[in-house]
Design an enzyme around this catalytic site. Structure first.
Site, PDB file in Angstrom:
ATOM      1  N   GLU A 128     -10.536  -1.451  11.330  1.00 36.07           N
ATOM      2  CA  GLU A 128     -11.126  -2.343  10.318  1.00 36.07           C
ATOM      3  C   GLU A 128     -10.986  -3.822  10.688  1.00 36.07           C
ATOM      4  O   GLU A 128     -11.764  -4.651  10.248  1.00 36.07           O
ATOM      5  CB  GLU A 128     -10.483  -2.096   8.951  1.00 36.07           C
ATOM      6  CG  GLU A 128      -8.975  -2.375   8.934  1.00 36.07           C
ATOM      7  CD  GLU A 128      -8.316  -2.116   7.588  1.00 36.07           C
ATOM      8  OE1 GLU A 128      -8.990  -1.662   6.650  1.00 36.07           O
ATOM      9  OE2 GLU A 128      -7.096  -2.377   7.483  1.00 36.07           O
ATOM     10  N   GLU A 141       5.441  -5.642   5.758  1.00 33.36           N
ATOM     11  CA  GLU A 141       5.664  -7.070   6.007  1.00 33.36           C
ATOM     12  C   GLU A 141       5.800  -7.896   4.706  1.00 33.36           C
ATOM     13  O   GLU A 141       6.729  -8.706   4.571  1.00 33.36           O
ATOM     14  CB  GLU A 141       4.405  -7.484   6.792  1.00 33.36           C
ATOM     15  CG  GLU A 141       4.282  -8.813   7.281  1.00 33.36           C
ATOM     16  CD  GLU A 141       2.790  -9.186   7.455  1.00 33.36           C
ATOM     17  OE1 GLU A 141       1.875  -8.340   7.331  1.00 33.36           O
ATOM     18  OE2 GLU A 141       2.576 -10.366   7.715  1.00 33.36           O
ATOM     19  N   HIS A 157      -8.881   4.946   2.245  1.00 29.75           N
ATOM     20  CA  HIS A 157      -7.595   5.333   1.650  1.00 29.75           C
ATOM     21  C   HIS A 157      -7.266   6.808   1.844  1.00 29.75           C
ATOM     22  O   HIS A 157      -6.125   7.211   1.543  1.00 29.75           O
ATOM     23  CB  HIS A 157      -7.568   4.945   0.170  1.00 29.75           C
ATOM     24  CG  HIS A 157      -7.658   3.459  -0.013  1.00 29.75           C
ATOM     25  ND1 HIS A 157      -8.844   2.787   0.098  1.00 29.75           N
ATOM     26  CD2 HIS A 157      -6.695   2.530  -0.232  1.00 29.75           C
ATOM     27  CE1 HIS A 157      -8.622   1.487  -0.064  1.00 29.75           C
ATOM     28  NE2 HIS A 157      -7.325   1.300  -0.271  1.00 29.75           N
ATOM     29  N   ARG A 187      -5.311  -2.978   9.464  1.00 28.54           N
ATOM     30  CA  ARG A 187      -5.317  -4.427   9.302  1.00 28.54           C
ATOM     31  C   ARG A 187      -5.426  -5.119  10.662  1.00 28.54           C
ATOM     32  O   ARG A 187      -6.360  -4.840  11.373  1.00 28.54           O
ATOM     33  CB  ARG A 187      -4.076  -4.870   8.530  1.00 28.54           C
ATOM     34  CG  ARG A 187      -4.373  -6.067   7.656  1.00 28.54           C
ATOM     35  CD  ARG A 187      -3.267  -6.362   6.711  1.00 28.54           C
ATOM     36  NE  ARG A 187      -3.714  -6.170   5.344  1.00 28.54           N
ATOM     37  CZ  ARG A 187      -2.904  -6.118   4.306  1.00 28.54           C
ATOM     38  NH1 ARG A 187      -1.610  -6.196   4.478  1.00 28.54           N
ATOM     39  NH2 ARG A 187      -3.387  -5.997   3.108  1.00 28.54           N
ATOM     40  N   THR A 238       4.577   1.468   6.480  1.00 25.67           N
ATOM     41  CA  THR A 238       3.187   1.009   6.509  1.00 25.67           C
ATOM     42  C   THR A 238       2.427   1.902   7.480  1.00 25.67           C
ATOM     43  O   THR A 238       2.913   2.163   8.592  1.00 25.67           O
ATOM     44  CB  THR A 238       2.996  -0.461   6.927  1.00 25.67           C
ATOM     45  OG1 THR A 238       1.608  -0.661   7.264  1.00 25.67           O
ATOM     46  CG2 THR A 238       3.819  -0.880   8.130  1.00 25.67           C
ATOM     47  N   ILE A 239       1.267   2.347   7.053  1.00 30.72           N
ATOM     48  CA  ILE A 239       0.457   3.170   7.966  1.00 30.72           C
ATOM     49  C   ILE A 239       0.004   2.321   9.159  1.00 30.72           C
ATOM     50  O   ILE A 239      -0.384   2.855  10.179  1.00 30.72           O
ATOM     51  CB  ILE A 239      -0.766   3.815   7.269  1.00 30.72           C
ATOM     52  CG1 ILE A 239      -1.759   2.767   6.781  1.00 30.72           C
ATOM     53  CG2 ILE A 239      -0.335   4.738   6.143  1.00 30.72           C
ATOM     54  CD1 ILE A 239      -3.126   3.352   6.433  1.00 30.72           C
ATOM     55  N   ASP A 240       0.054   1.000   9.019  1.00 31.44           N
ATOM     56  CA  ASP A 240      -0.404   0.121  10.110  1.00 31.44           C
ATOM     57  C   ASP A 240       0.585   0.092  11.291  1.00 31.44           C
ATOM     58  O   ASP A 240       0.228  -0.318  12.379  1.00 31.44           O
ATOM     59  CB  ASP A 240      -0.586  -1.314   9.599  1.00 31.44           C
ATOM     60  CG  ASP A 240      -1.481  -1.392   8.373  1.00 31.44           C
ATOM     61  OD1 ASP A 240      -2.280  -0.460   8.171  1.00 31.44           O
ATOM     62  OD2 ASP A 240      -1.385  -2.381   7.623  1.00 31.44           O
ATOM     63  N   ARG A 256     -25.734  13.114  17.363  1.00 31.36           N
ATOM     64  CA  ARG A 256     -25.556  11.776  16.788  1.00 31.36           C
ATOM     65  C   ARG A 256     -24.326  11.059  17.344  1.00 31.36           C
ATOM     66  O   ARG A 256     -23.397  11.698  17.821  1.00 31.36           O
ATOM     67  CB  ARG A 256     -25.363  11.882  15.277  1.00 31.36           C
ATOM     68  CG  ARG A 256     -26.635  12.139  14.539  1.00 31.36           C
ATOM     69  CD  ARG A 256     -26.341  12.415  13.081  1.00 31.36           C
ATOM     70  NE  ARG A 256     -27.583  12.515  12.334  1.00 31.36           N
ATOM     71  CZ  ARG A 256     -27.703  13.147  11.173  1.00 31.36           C
ATOM     72  NH1 ARG A 256     -26.663  13.742  10.629  1.00 31.36           N
ATOM     73  NH2 ARG A 256     -28.860  13.185  10.556  1.00 31.36           N
ATOM     74  N   GLY A 274       0.830  -1.210   0.000  1.00 29.01           N
ATOM     75  CA  GLY A 274       0.000   0.000   0.000  1.00 29.01           C
ATOM     76  C   GLY A 274       0.862   1.257   0.000  1.00 29.01           C
ATOM     77  O   GLY A 274       1.869   1.320   0.687  1.00 29.01           O
TER      78      GLY A 274
HETATM   79  O1  F6P Z   1      -1.381  -2.130   4.903  1.00 28.02           O
HETATM   80  C1  F6P Z   1      -1.846  -0.864   4.591  1.00 28.02           C
HETATM   81  C2  F6P Z   1      -3.331  -0.875   4.338  1.00 28.02           C
HETATM   82  O2  F6P Z   1      -3.738   0.455   4.117  1.00 28.02           O
HETATM   83  C3  F6P Z   1      -4.165  -1.528   5.429  1.00 28.02           C
HETATM   84  O3  F6P Z   1      -4.368  -0.695   6.544  1.00 28.02           O
HETATM   85  C4  F6P Z   1      -5.422  -1.870   4.675  1.00 28.02           C
HETATM   86  O4  F6P Z   1      -6.095  -2.951   5.278  1.00 28.02           O
HETATM   87  C5  F6P Z   1      -4.904  -2.253   3.325  1.00 28.02           C
HETATM   88  O5  F6P Z   1      -3.636  -1.629   3.178  1.00 28.02           O
HETATM   89  C6  F6P Z   1      -5.794  -1.842   2.183  1.00 28.02           C
HETATM   90  O6  F6P Z   1      -5.266  -2.355   1.003  1.00 28.02           O
HETATM   91  P1  F6P Z   1      -5.633  -1.864  -0.454  1.00 28.02           P
HETATM   92  O7  F6P Z   1      -4.870  -0.631  -0.752  1.00 28.02           O
HETATM   93  O8  F6P Z   1      -5.205  -3.006  -1.312  1.00 28.02           O
HETATM   94  O9  F6P Z   1      -7.110  -1.583  -0.494  1.00 28.02           O
END
Ligand code: F6P
Length: 371
Positions: free
Chosen positions: A242, A123, A292, A191, A145-147, A182, A12
């Site tokens: 998510e 990873e 995204h 992830r 990775t943003i994760d 609300r 990503g």
């Molecule tokens: O690993 C980065 C990430 O943005 C995750 O947080 C997310 O689950 C995944 O990639 C989304 O993947 P894609 O860009 O294939 O939709």
């Protein structure tokens, strides 16, 4: 002697990648370095991650133009200011058991005359880097990775920008949530790691934060929200990762399709949770999937800086011929670790010390370890 360094970005996209590419290039092509080492340096970018290394036909000029981008100081001069990756990316796995193209990669590394590869990724991308290194290739990694789920580094490119996006977006939602009385359920990425939800939720002041590392009870979430309304609060924000799961249930996926690394795309927990909370509490509830958007926008100062430091360190590793390693950030210092160590397990939220399973939020006590 001459060195030909190839850089690629895989997985990503995120903010900070272009800064890392710029600084690998600038450092490798620094005239002082060349003079000092009496060595020629050349830097190329491989387009679209590992896919480019598989697809390129180095004997065909048209194919080379499509998949290879020669890099120099002038080309990368302004790159650090921009999000995404100017080299392009993909989720291609050359070692995919269903279609193994690793031999093609090895052939192309040779045909292109590469003396080192800098793989910038998470990873998955780094697991390919590790395998190529085990096959004798000179590879170094840069973590992104943003994760922020890579083990063995305290920082991965893209994380800080994504965290700022979450904070800003929740700030925007707060005014509309308050105006309408609300509840807003905000689904964020990450992830299987809850870092973006936990730290984004805390920075944004979310009342409830739900993370993959701790399965939650919807009834309990509803109860916490009802208690807050009873105390006179007009609205609430729930940040859900998510990958978070309702106790006894599986993760929610957008589809059953898998990528070359066997991952399915997570998504949908925000909508189902919002519906369930509205049903249980009677409070009007909306959901927003930040998706995204978290990966987009201009890189934060931290991502530009870390891209710079990681890029420079990657060239240091190449010059030292210390291959098979990933540059990392540990205890406030730039360091490096074996790629094997970086990918052997995920870096996850420690629910004992960093999360409050009663309040579904960050832990309030920092100094006292839990029994
Ligand atoms: O690993 C980065 C990430 O943005 C995750 O947080 C997310 O689950 C995944 O990639 C989304 O993947 P894609 O860009 O294939 O939709």
């Amino acid at each position: 002697m001459s060195q030909k360094i190839a850089i690629l970005t895989g997985g990503g996209d995120c903010a900070g990648l272009n800064s890392a590419v710029k600084w690998v290039t600038k450092t490798a092509l620094d005239p002082q370095l060349a003079a000092h080492r009496n060595e020629e340096f050349e830097v190329i970018g491989i387009k679209d991650g590992w896919k480019g290394l598989i697809e390129v036909d180095p004997s065909d000029p048209e194919s080379s133009r499509r998949w290879i981008e020669p890099l120099d100081e002038l080309i990368v001069r302004t790159w650090d200011r921009y999000g995404g990756t100017n080299l392009g990316t993909s989720r291609t796995n050359p070692f995919n058991p269903k279609n193994d193209q690793s031999a093609r990669c090895l052939e192309n590394i040779q045909a292109l005359g590469l003396t080192a590869i800098v793989a910038i990724g998470g990873e998955d991308t780094l697991s390919v880097a590790h395998k190529l290194h085990n096959l004798g290739q000179k590879v170094v990694g840069i973590p992104k990775t943003i994760d922020r789920d890579l083990y063995a580094t305290d920082y991965t490119l893209g994380y800080d920008t994504a965290l700022n996006v979450i904070t800003e977006e929740v700030d925007r939602l707060r005014t509309t949530a308050g105006s309408h009385n609300r509840i807003f359920v905000v689904e964020v990425m990450g992830r299987h790691a809850g870092w973006l939800a936990l730290e984004g939720g805390q920075a944004a002041g979310a009342h409830i934060i739900l993370i993959p590392e701790h399965d939650f009870d919807v009834g309990k979430v509803a109860g916490l929200l009802e208690k807050r309304r009873g105390a006179g609060v007009r609205y609430d924000v729930v940040v859900v990762s998510e990958g978070a799961k309702v106790s006894g249930h599986e993760e929610v996926y957008l589809s059953d399709k898998t990528d070359g690394f066997g991952h399915k795309v997570l998504g949908g927990i925000g909508l189902s949770l919002a519906k369930e909370l509205e049903r249980l509490t009677g409070f009007e509830t909306r959901h927003v999937v930040l998706s995204h958007i978290q990966r987009g926008g201009q890189p934060s100062a931290r991502d530009r800086l870390m891209g710079r430091y990681f890029g420079i360190a990657a060239v240091d590793l190449i010059l030292e011929e210390d291959f098979g390693r990933m540059v990392s950030y540990r205890n406030g210092e730039i360091a490096s670790v074996p790629l094997k160590q970086a990918i052997e397990k995920l870096y996850l939220v420690d629910t004992l010390n960093q999360y409050d399973v009663e309040r579904y939020n960050g832990r309030r006590s920092s100094l006292v370890p839990k029994p």
